[in-house]
Design an enzyme around this catalytic site. Structure first.
Site, PDB file in Angstrom:
ATOM      1  N   ARG A  71       0.814  -1.225   0.000  1.00  0.00           N
ATOM      2  CA  ARG A  71       0.000   0.000   0.000  1.00  0.00           C
ATOM      3  C   ARG A  71       0.840   1.265   0.000  1.00  0.00           C
ATOM      4  O   ARG A  71       0.370   2.322  -0.421  1.00  0.00           O
ATOM      5  CB  ARG A  71      -1.000  -0.043   1.147  1.00  0.00           C
ATOM      6  N   GLU A 108       5.590 -10.692  14.197  1.00  0.00           N
ATOM      7  CA  GLU A 108       5.032 -11.290  15.407  1.00  0.00           C
ATOM      8  C   GLU A 108       5.197 -12.803  15.410  1.00  0.00           C
ATOM      9  O   GLU A 108       5.486 -13.403  16.430  1.00  0.00           O
ATOM     10  CB  GLU A 108       3.538 -10.934  15.480  1.00  0.00           C
TER      11      GLU A 108
END
Length: 188
Positions: A71, A108
């Protein structure tokens, strides 16, 4: 949503904020996904969004805008066009066809690698690094390191959304990267 006449009474950041969709429990339970696609779908909102960045960087005038996959490509390429400077993509590993430098960073649940063409920037280039959102800061930090490996100076990191509770913006500030974001959202 705000009408065109109400737009005059709102700060641009508030107008942008109200066009960011929150998708609960995506991609996992407990995550509040901040979806910027409504910003891009509405031409008036998209113009307000881009204008915020153009006004910020018009006098700073970077030599090039670097957008983070994916993006950051949308916002970065339009911003580069408006500033009349070049645009370079920082892509996920394996997507660029020429000689690249790469940087791996922790996520993560694992790691990821981004790449940049070796001729994307020149030593001494002043680069604006842009993405849609700052969460843990790993992608933007990796982009900064890539650009610096090639001798460029990242003058600022920019994003539409900051999720400060996830610690990314604090981590980037601690690494010496000035940041500019339009909207902060509490939670993740």
């Amino acid at each position: 949503m705000t009408s065109a006449t109400d737009l005059l009474s709102l700060r641009p950041q508030d107008y942008i904020r109200e066009h960011i969709r929150t998708v609960p429990d995506w991609p996992a339970a407990g995550v509040q996904f901040r979806d910027i696609t409504p910003l891009l779908q509405n031409p008036r909102v998209f113009r307000v969004l881009i204008d915020q960045f153009v006004h910020r960087y018009f006098d700073m005038r970077p030599d090039v805008v670097a957008g983070l996959d994916a993006r950051g490509f949308i916002i970065g390429s339009v911003l580069a066009y408006e500033l009349n400077v070049g645009f370079v993509p920082i892509r996920k590993k394996g997507k660029l066809p020429f000689t690249t430098v790469e940087e791996t960073y922790e996520l993560e649940y694992g790691s990821a690698t981004v790449e940049l063409h070796t001729d994307a920037v020149k030593p001494g280039d002043r680069v604006l690094l842009i993405d849609d959102l700052i969460a843990t800061g790993g992608t933007m930090m990796a982009g900064k390191r890539l650009l610096e490996k090639l001798g460029a100076t990242v003058i600022e990191g920019a994003a539409i959304v900051d999720l400060p509770e996830l610690g990314g913006s604090a981590k980037l500030h601690a690494a010496g990267l000035p940041l500019y974001t339009l909207v902060d959202f509490e939670g993740h």
